[in-house]
Design a protein around this motif. Structure first.
Motif, PDB file in Angstrom:
ATOM      1  N   PRO A  73      32.025  45.875  43.879  1.00  0.00           N
ATOM      2  CA  PRO A  73      30.534  45.826  44.101  1.00  0.00           C
ATOM      3  C   PRO A  73      30.203  45.877  45.400  1.00  0.00           C
ATOM      4  N   GLN A  74      29.024  46.581  45.935  1.00  0.00           N
ATOM      5  CA  GLN A  74      28.569  46.543  47.052  1.00  0.00           C
ATOM      6  C   GLN A  74      28.380  45.322  47.775  1.00  0.00           C
ATOM      7  N   TYR A  75      27.934  44.271  47.043  1.00  0.00           N
ATOM      8  CA  TYR A  75      27.597  42.658  47.973  1.00  0.00           C
ATOM      9  C   TYR A  75      29.073  42.206  48.266  1.00  0.00           C
ATOM     10  N   LYS A  85      22.549  42.922  53.815  1.00  0.00           N
ATOM     11  CA  LYS A  85      22.643  43.965  52.884  1.00  0.00           C
ATOM     12  C   LYS A  85      21.981  45.031  53.064  1.00  0.00           C
ATOM     13  N   ARG A 103      28.340  55.746  44.811  1.00  0.00           N
ATOM     14  CA  ARG A 103      27.991  54.489  44.182  1.00  0.00           C
ATOM     15  C   ARG A 103      27.557  54.712  42.805  1.00  0.00           C
ATOM     16  N   GLY A 106      26.997  49.110  37.735  1.00  0.00           N
ATOM     17  CA  GLY A 106      27.802  48.436  36.922  1.00  0.00           C
ATOM     18  C   GLY A 106      27.602  48.715  35.581  1.00  0.00           C
ATOM     19  N   ASP A 109      25.411  44.873  34.853  1.00  0.00           N
ATOM     20  CA  ASP A 109      24.238  44.995  35.259  1.00  0.00           C
ATOM     21  C   ASP A 109      24.005  46.322  35.951  1.00  0.00           C
ATOM     22  N   ARG A 111      21.872  47.044  37.952  1.00  0.00           N
ATOM     23  CA  ARG A 111      21.514  47.193  39.310  1.00  0.00           C
ATOM     24  C   ARG A 111      22.524  46.970  40.556  1.00  0.00           C
ATOM     25  N   GLU A 112      23.786  46.418  39.817  1.00  0.00           N
ATOM     26  CA  GLU A 112      24.886  46.413  40.592  1.00  0.00           C
ATOM     27  C   GLU A 112      25.514  47.495  40.919  1.00  0.00           C
ATOM     28  N   LYS A 113      25.822  47.817  42.239  1.00  0.00           N
ATOM     29  CA  LYS A 113      26.281  49.172  42.683  1.00  0.00           C
ATOM     30  C   LYS A 113      27.708  49.130  42.921  1.00  0.00           C
ATOM     31  N   LEU A 114      28.772  49.855  42.155  1.00  0.00           N
ATOM     32  CA  LEU A 114      30.094  49.761  42.374  1.00  0.00           C
ATOM     33  C   LEU A 114      30.427  50.977  43.225  1.00  0.00           C
TER      34      LEU A 114
END
Length: 163
Positions: A73-75, A85, A103, A106, A109, A111-114
């Motif tokens: 995940p990007q985070y 961020k 990217r 997810g 979610d 909103r989550e970017k893998l």
């Protein structure tokens, strides 16, 4: 208002007890490690540019993390690379525009970017990793392996003490 803050800062400095020892940049682990890092990054950037690779050492650092943990995940990348961020999103966007990573939302979610390395990114990273390895070998030339291990251990503890 800034004049008051400066005045207060100066007064606080004057009230601080003087240390008997002096600060020496030549003996500062922070300064020495920073200078070594800048020298390596400068050389990497120069060689990347000279060999017409479309990335910088900073982008290489991001790509290495993605390459090692494809699909993270990007985070997670944001935390591992100690970036905010916005800076991470901008870096990934730039690298993505080069076709070196992608990217994707997810599964749980959206909103989550893998983040995934593309085939083009993997192909280029093999070459760039060899280039960077050569530069690091040059930087470590003449330093015994035991000294390098001690250096790595000290820097890890140095970092751990501040995080």
């Amino acid at each position: 208002m800034p004049a008051v803050e400066n005045s207060c800062s100066i007064q606080l400095l004057l009230l601080m007890p003087k240390k008997t020892s002096t600060y020496s940049l030549d003996e500062s682990l922070g300064h020495l490690s920073s200078n070594a890092s800048r020298a390596v990054l400068r050389r990497i950037n120069r060689e990347l540019s000279r060999r017409k690779f479309p990335i910088t050492s900073e982008q290489f650092s991001v790509l290495v993390h993605v390459w090692d943990q494809n699909g993270s995940p990007q985070y997670v990348l944001t935390e591992k690379l100690y970036k905010d961020k916005t800076a991470m999103a901008r870096a990934l966007s730039t690298i993505e525009s080069l076709g070196l990573l992608v990217r994707m939302p997810g599964q749980v979610d959206g909103r989550e970017k893998l983040v995934f390395v593309t085939k083009q990114g993997r192909d280029m990273m093999s070459e760039v990793a060899d280039l960077v390895s050569g530069i690091l070998e040059e930087a470590q030339k003449g330093i015994p392996e035991s000294d390098l291990q001690v250096c790595k251990s000290v820097l890890r503890r140095f970092h751990r003490n501040l995080t």
